[in-house]
Structures are given as structure tokens and as C-alpha cells.
Scaffold this motif. Structure first.
Motif, PDB file in Angstrom:
ATOM      1  N   LEU A 182      -0.804   9.773  -7.288  1.00  0.00           N
ATOM      2  CA  LEU A 182      -1.075  10.493  -6.044  1.00  0.00           C
ATOM      3  C   LEU A 182      -1.098   9.536  -4.859  1.00  0.00           C
ATOM      4  O   LEU A 182      -0.517   9.810  -3.796  1.00  0.00           O
ATOM      5  CB  LEU A 182      -2.411  11.232  -6.149  1.00  0.00           C
ATOM      6  N   ALA A 183      -1.771   8.391  -5.043  1.00  0.00           N
ATOM      7  CA  ALA A 183      -1.833   7.402  -3.962  1.00  0.00           C
ATOM      8  C   ALA A 183      -0.445   6.863  -3.634  1.00  0.00           C
ATOM      9  O   ALA A 183      -0.102   6.664  -2.462  1.00  0.00           O
ATOM     10  CB  ALA A 183      -2.760   6.253  -4.365  1.00  0.00           C
ATOM     11  N   GLY A 184       0.372   6.630  -4.678  1.00  0.00           N
ATOM     12  CA  GLY A 184       1.716   6.111  -4.454  1.00  0.00           C
ATOM     13  C   GLY A 184       2.590   7.086  -3.691  1.00  0.00           C
ATOM     14  O   GLY A 184       3.308   6.705  -2.758  1.00  0.00           O
ATOM     15  N   LEU A 185       2.528   8.364  -4.071  1.00  0.00           N
ATOM     16  CA  LEU A 185       3.315   9.382  -3.378  1.00  0.00           C
ATOM     17  C   LEU A 185       2.826   9.585  -1.946  1.00  0.00           C
ATOM     18  O   LEU A 185       3.619   9.780  -1.017  1.00  0.00           O
ATOM     19  CB  LEU A 185       3.270  10.698  -4.155  1.00  0.00           C
ATOM     20  N   ALA A 186       1.505   9.532  -1.782  1.00  0.00           N
ATOM     21  CA  ALA A 186       0.941   9.665  -0.438  1.00  0.00           C
ATOM     22  C   ALA A 186       1.343   8.487   0.438  1.00  0.00           C
ATOM     23  O   ALA A 186       1.692   8.649   1.618  1.00  0.00           O
ATOM     24  CB  ALA A 186      -0.586   9.761  -0.522  1.00  0.00           C
ATOM     25  N   GLY A 187       1.320   7.282  -0.159  1.00  0.00           N
ATOM     26  CA  GLY A 187       1.725   6.092   0.587  1.00  0.00           C
ATOM     27  C   GLY A 187       3.196   6.148   0.960  1.00  0.00           C
ATOM     28  O   GLY A 187       3.589   5.744   2.064  1.00  0.00           O
ATOM     29  N   LEU A 188       4.019   6.629   0.043  1.00  0.00           N
ATOM     30  CA  LEU A 188       5.446   6.776   0.313  1.00  0.00           C
ATOM     31  C   LEU A 188       5.675   7.727   1.482  1.00  0.00           C
ATOM     32  O   LEU A 188       6.405   7.414   2.430  1.00  0.00           O
ATOM     33  CB  LEU A 188       6.153   7.295  -0.937  1.00  0.00           C
ATOM     34  N   LEU A 189       5.043   8.891   1.423  1.00  0.00           N
ATOM     35  CA  LEU A 189       5.244   9.907   2.455  1.00  0.00           C
ATOM     36  C   LEU A 189       4.689   9.449   3.798  1.00  0.00           C
ATOM     37  O   LEU A 189       5.361   9.568   4.836  1.00  0.00           O
ATOM     38  CB  LEU A 189       4.570  11.215   2.029  1.00  0.00           C
ATOM     39  N   TYR A 286      17.349   8.208   8.842  1.00  0.00           N
ATOM     40  CA  TYR A 286      17.770   7.037   8.073  1.00  0.00           C
ATOM     41  C   TYR A 286      16.578   6.148   7.750  1.00  0.00           C
ATOM     42  O   TYR A 286      16.461   5.622   6.636  1.00  0.00           O
ATOM     43  CB  TYR A 286      18.817   6.240   8.847  1.00  0.00           C
ATOM     44  N   SER A 287      15.713   5.955   8.734  1.00  0.00           N
ATOM     45  CA  SER A 287      14.530   5.120   8.530  1.00  0.00           C
ATOM     46  C   SER A 287      13.640   5.709   7.446  1.00  0.00           C
ATOM     47  O   SER A 287      13.123   4.984   6.581  1.00  0.00           O
ATOM     48  CB  SER A 287      13.752   4.993   9.842  1.00  0.00           C
ATOM     49  N   PHE A 288      13.462   7.022   7.459  1.00  0.00           N
ATOM     50  CA  PHE A 288      12.648   7.712   6.448  1.00  0.00           C
ATOM     51  C   PHE A 288      13.235   7.493   5.056  1.00  0.00           C
ATOM     52  O   PHE A 288      12.526   7.136   4.111  1.00  0.00           O
ATOM     53  CB  PHE A 288      12.593   9.206   6.777  1.00  0.00           C
ATOM     54  N   ILE A 289      14.547   7.699   4.932  1.00  0.00           N
ATOM     55  CA  ILE A 289      15.209   7.598   3.626  1.00  0.00           C
ATOM     56  C   ILE A 289      15.152   6.170   3.084  1.00  0.00           C
ATOM     57  O   ILE A 289      14.838   5.946   1.910  1.00  0.00           O
ATOM     58  CB  ILE A 289      16.671   8.071   3.739  1.00  0.00           C
ATOM     59  N   LEU A 290      15.450   5.190   3.944  1.00  0.00           N
ATOM     60  CA  LEU A 290      15.484   3.793   3.499  1.00  0.00           C
ATOM     61  C   LEU A 290      14.109   3.314   3.056  1.00  0.00           C
ATOM     62  O   LEU A 290      13.970   2.603   2.053  1.00  0.00           O
ATOM     63  CB  LEU A 290      16.027   2.905   4.624  1.00  0.00           C
ATOM     64  N   PHE A 291      13.077   3.704   3.819  1.00  0.00           N
ATOM     65  CA  PHE A 291      11.717   3.334   3.441  1.00  0.00           C
ATOM     66  C   PHE A 291      11.344   3.992   2.118  1.00  0.00           C
ATOM     67  O   PHE A 291      10.763   3.356   1.230  1.00  0.00           O
ATOM     68  CB  PHE A 291      10.731   3.754   4.534  1.00  0.00           C
ATOM     69  N   ALA A 292      11.696   5.262   1.990  1.00  0.00           N
ATOM     70  CA  ALA A 292      11.346   6.006   0.776  1.00  0.00           C
ATOM     71  C   ALA A 292      12.028   5.431  -0.464  1.00  0.00           C
ATOM     72  O   ALA A 292      11.439   5.394  -1.544  1.00  0.00           O
ATOM     73  CB  ALA A 292      11.723   7.478   0.951  1.00  0.00           C
ATOM     74  N   ILE A 293      13.274   4.975  -0.316  1.00  0.00           N
ATOM     75  CA  ILE A 293      13.996   4.392  -1.450  1.00  0.00           C
ATOM     76  C   ILE A 293      13.251   3.177  -1.989  1.00  0.00           C
ATOM     77  O   ILE A 293      13.087   3.007  -3.205  1.00  0.00           O
ATOM     78  CB  ILE A 293      15.429   4.007  -1.051  1.00  0.00           C
ATOM     79  N   GLY A 294      12.801   2.314  -1.082  1.00  0.00           N
ATOM     80  CA  GLY A 294      12.040   1.145  -1.515  1.00  0.00           C
ATOM     81  C   GLY A 294      10.670   1.521  -2.053  1.00  0.00           C
ATOM     82  O   GLY A 294      10.212   0.976  -3.071  1.00  0.00           O
ATOM     83  N   ALA A 295      10.016   2.486  -1.419  1.00  0.00           N
ATOM     84  CA  ALA A 295       8.644   2.839  -1.780  1.00  0.00           C
ATOM     85  C   ALA A 295       8.550   3.561  -3.116  1.00  0.00           C
ATOM     86  O   ALA A 295       7.503   3.519  -3.783  1.00  0.00           O
ATOM     87  CB  ALA A 295       8.032   3.706  -0.675  1.00  0.00           C
ATOM     88  N   VAL A 296       9.614   4.221  -3.542  1.00  0.00           N
ATOM     89  CA  VAL A 296       9.555   5.000  -4.777  1.00  0.00           C
ATOM     90  C   VAL A 296       9.649   4.107  -6.019  1.00  0.00           C
ATOM     91  O   VAL A 296       9.215   4.503  -7.106  1.00  0.00           O
ATOM     92  CB  VAL A 296      10.667   6.071  -4.797  1.00  0.00           C
ATOM     93  N   ILE A 297      10.209   2.908  -5.863  1.00  0.00           N
ATOM     94  CA  ILE A 297      10.416   2.024  -7.022  1.00  0.00           C
ATOM     95  C   ILE A 297       9.126   1.742  -7.790  1.00  0.00           C
ATOM     96  O   ILE A 297       9.080   1.931  -9.013  1.00  0.00           O
ATOM     97  CB  ILE A 297      11.101   0.710  -6.587  1.00  0.00           C
TER      98      ILE A 297
END
Length: 368
Positions: A182-189, A286-297
Motif C-alpha cells: 500500500l505504501a509503495g503504490l501510494a508513493g508511486l501515485l 510523460y513525467s507521470f509515466i516515466l516516474f511511475a515506470i521507475g517507481a513500480v520496480i
């Protein structure tokens, strides 16, 4: 030492190869000729270094993986990215040479400066160079630099490092059990939304500021064209162009008011009008997508497992991601891929270790 010296020769060979590629894909024959001359200069540098270090060029004449990758990027996204990467490499090399000389208390002669000046001086000596060609080249080397690709790399890095650190902090406090996903998904979003909003505000505010400056410049051009022509000529003179040629170039540009405005905006204000055409919303997406790609790993393992197993897998995946990001950065810096990759891994793991330790302390304190 031999490896470092071979790397210097390889860097020159790569530059020669890339300048030749720029020449082959440049539509303007004058600018293409400049790139061909630069390719020859870089090749002569490689030969001189090889002779000095007693290295056989026969084994080194092939471009490296970095040069080939940049050439592929040029084919896909356009060769302005290649020019930008070359300029970044030249600046990095120049800075390193100057720093070394300063440490060794050696004289700085001025020859350490970047090849941007060499490129411009070659262009200015072309017999048929026009103000349009000069302004075209000037705007390109100022506005490019692999910026979009660099933004992608750094955006992914921000997402990965920040969310990896957050997840490890929560994992430290909970031993990788409840709340980590939950924390990881919240941090990603939260992080992706914050980055997107910040990018939107940055692009929008820059556009509004530059548009206002451009409007003022247009009004000056309409009310005092002779003054603006003289101003443009003085800019060219300051760059080292002979006075007569500078005024001829300025007069040529002033024949077309719309184009004159574009040139004055670039030369006087340092604004590239092409960059203002970008959409603030598109930049935010683009900024949202690029950040999310790194954050989901680092989050992925916690979607399927938990505990120490999830922590180990998350650390492993994040380390791989960090290494790839560090490796990608070498496209712009020209540094050793292993050095940059492992440096990125070291810093990322260190940040995560700190937050994990803090989380562990807080978990122990709360638990007992």
C-alpha cells in the motif's frame, strides 16, 4: 594506464564516427561540410593519441557500443540528439582536463574549451555562410543535448530511488509484512502526480514568460527595425564575424520580418521558439509515466509475496534498474559504463539502507 589511454583514443574515434553520421544526415550542405571537417579533426586526434601511446589504430577504428547506440537514437529520434550528446561529451572532457590542470598547478591555455567554439569558427569561415545557417546551428547546439532522453532516464531514476527508499523504510518497520504494498503504490501515485504537476507548472510558466519577452521583441522590431538590425550585427561581430559580413548577414535576415523576429529571439534572448510549442499537459503526462515506470520496480515483488523474500527480490530488481539507469547516463557523459552503473547502484542501495535502518528503529520503538 594503457586502458585509460586506449579509452581516450576510442572517444576520439567515436566522435569522428558520429560527426560523419551528422554530416551524412544533414540537409544543409554548408553545415554538413562543417561536420565532415569536425570528423576529420577528431580522426586526426585519434591518430595522434595512438601514435603517442604506441597503440595500433587497426584494432580501435570501430565505433564503440555507445557511439552505435547514439547513432541508432539519431535514426529514430533525429540527429539533433546526437549533436547534443556530442556537445555534452566535449564539455565533460574539457572540464576534466581543466580540473586536472588546476590540481597539478599547470597553466590553462584556453585550448581546453569545448568543440562548440571550433564548430562555430569553422562555420563562420565558410565562404557562403549566411545568417540563417549560423542561427540554425546556434539554436540547435543550444537547444539539444538529448534532453528528452535525458529526462526519461532521470525521471525513471527519481521514481526508482525515491520509492525504493520509501518501501525499504516501511519494510524495515514491518519486516516486509503489512502495509508495504500500500505504501509503495501510494508513493508511486503521489510522486508521479507531484512530478507531473511540477512539470506542468514549469513548462507553462516558462512559456508565459518567454511569450511575453517575444512579444516585446516583436514590438521593438516593428518600431525600430534599423536599431534591431544593428543589434543583430553587433551580436555576430561579438562572435568574431568580420564587421562587413556581420552587417550583410543582419540585413539579409531583416528582409523577412517573421524570420528576423525568430532570429532575434534566438540570438538576443536565447529562446528557442520550437521549445515553446510543446504541450504542458503532454510534458506532465510523460513525467507521470516515466516516474511511475521507475517507481513500480521495487513494488512488484510485494504484489506477489511478502516478508524477507519480497525484500530481497525488491532489492535485487532495484539494483538491476539502478545499474541500467547508470549505464544509460553514460550515453551523455561518456564515462565507463561499469563505473557509472555500479556508482548508481551504490548510491541507491545506500539511500535505501538508511531508510530501512530508520524504519527498523521506529518499528522496534513502536513495537516495544
Amino acid at each position: 594506464m594503457p586502458l585509460m589511454k586506449s579509452k581516450t583514443v576510442q572517444t576520439e574515434i567515436d566522435a569522428s564516427f558520429l560527426y560523419q553520421q551528422l554530416a551524412e544526415h544533414e540537409e544543409d550542405p554548408t553545415i554538413a561540410n562543417v561536420f565532415r571537417q569536425m570528423s576529420g579533426i577528431e580522426k586526426s586526434h585519434a591518430e595522434a593519441f595512438a601514435k603517442k601511446e604506441n597503440i595500433s589504430l587497426d584494432n580501435l577504428m570501430q565505433p564503440s557500443w555507445r557511439a552505435k547506440t547514439l547513432n541508432t537514437i539519431g535514426k529514430i529520434f533525429g540527429y539533433d540528439y546526437v549533436l547534443g550528446a556530442l556537445m555534452d561529451t566535449e564539455k565533460s572532457i574539457s572540464s576534466a582536463v581543466i580540473n586536472t590542470k588546476q590540481k597539478n598547478k599547470q597553466e590553462i591555455t584556453g585550448t581546453e574549451t569545448t568543440h562548440v567554439k571550433i564548430l562555430r569558427s569553422i562555420l563562420e569561415k565558410e565562404e557562403k555562410v549566411t545568417g540563417i545557417q549560423l542561427s540554425k546551428f546556434e539554436s540547435r547546439h543550444r537547444s539539444v543535448g538529448g534532453n528528452a532522453i535525458r529526462a526519461a532516464v532521470l525521471g525513471g531514476n527519481d521514481g526508482l530511488v525515491s520509492n525504493f527508499s520509501l518501501i525499504m523504510g516501511i519494510a524495515g518497520a514491518t519486516s516486509g509484512q503489512e502495509g508495504v504494498l500500500l505504501a509503495g503504490l501510494a508513493g508511486l501515485l503521489a510522486g508521479a502526480l507531484s512530478m507531473a504537476l511540477g512539470e506542468w507548472i514549469s513548462v507553462k510558466s516558462s512559456q508565459e514568460l518567454y511569450e511575453n519577452q517575444m512579444q516585446i521583441e516583436l514590438e521593438e522590431l516593428e518600431t525600430n527595425p534599423e536599431g534591431e538590425m544593428k543589434e543583430l550585427a553587433l551580436i555576430y561581430i561579438a562572435k568574431g564575424i568580420p564587421e562587413k559580413q556581420a552587417y550583410e548577414m543582419a540585413a539579409e535576415i531583416m528582409n523577412d520580418t517573421t524570420h528576423a523576429h525568430e532570429i532575434l529571439v534566438k540570438e538576443e534572448l536565447g529562446i528557442n521558439a520550437e521549445e515553446l510549442k510543446g504541450s504542458a499537459i503532454e510534458a506532465a503526462v510523460y513525467s507521470f509515466i516515466l516516474f511511475a515506470i521507475g517507481a513500480v520496480i521495487p513494488v512488484i515483488p510485494f504484489m506477489f509475496t511478502s516478508g524477507i523474500q519480497a525484500i530481497i527480490i525488491s532489492v535485487s530488481l532495484s539494483a538491476v534498474g539502478l545499474f541500467l539507469i547508470g549505464s544509460a547516463i553514460t550515453l551523455f557523459t561518456g564515462r565507463n559504463v561499469w563505473f557509472s552503473g555500479f556508482r548508481q547502484v551504490l548510491f541507491g542501495l545506500a539511500a535505501a539502507a538508511v531508510t530501512f535502518g530508520i524504519g527498523k528503529l521506529i518499528g522496534v520503538s513502536v513495537g516495544g
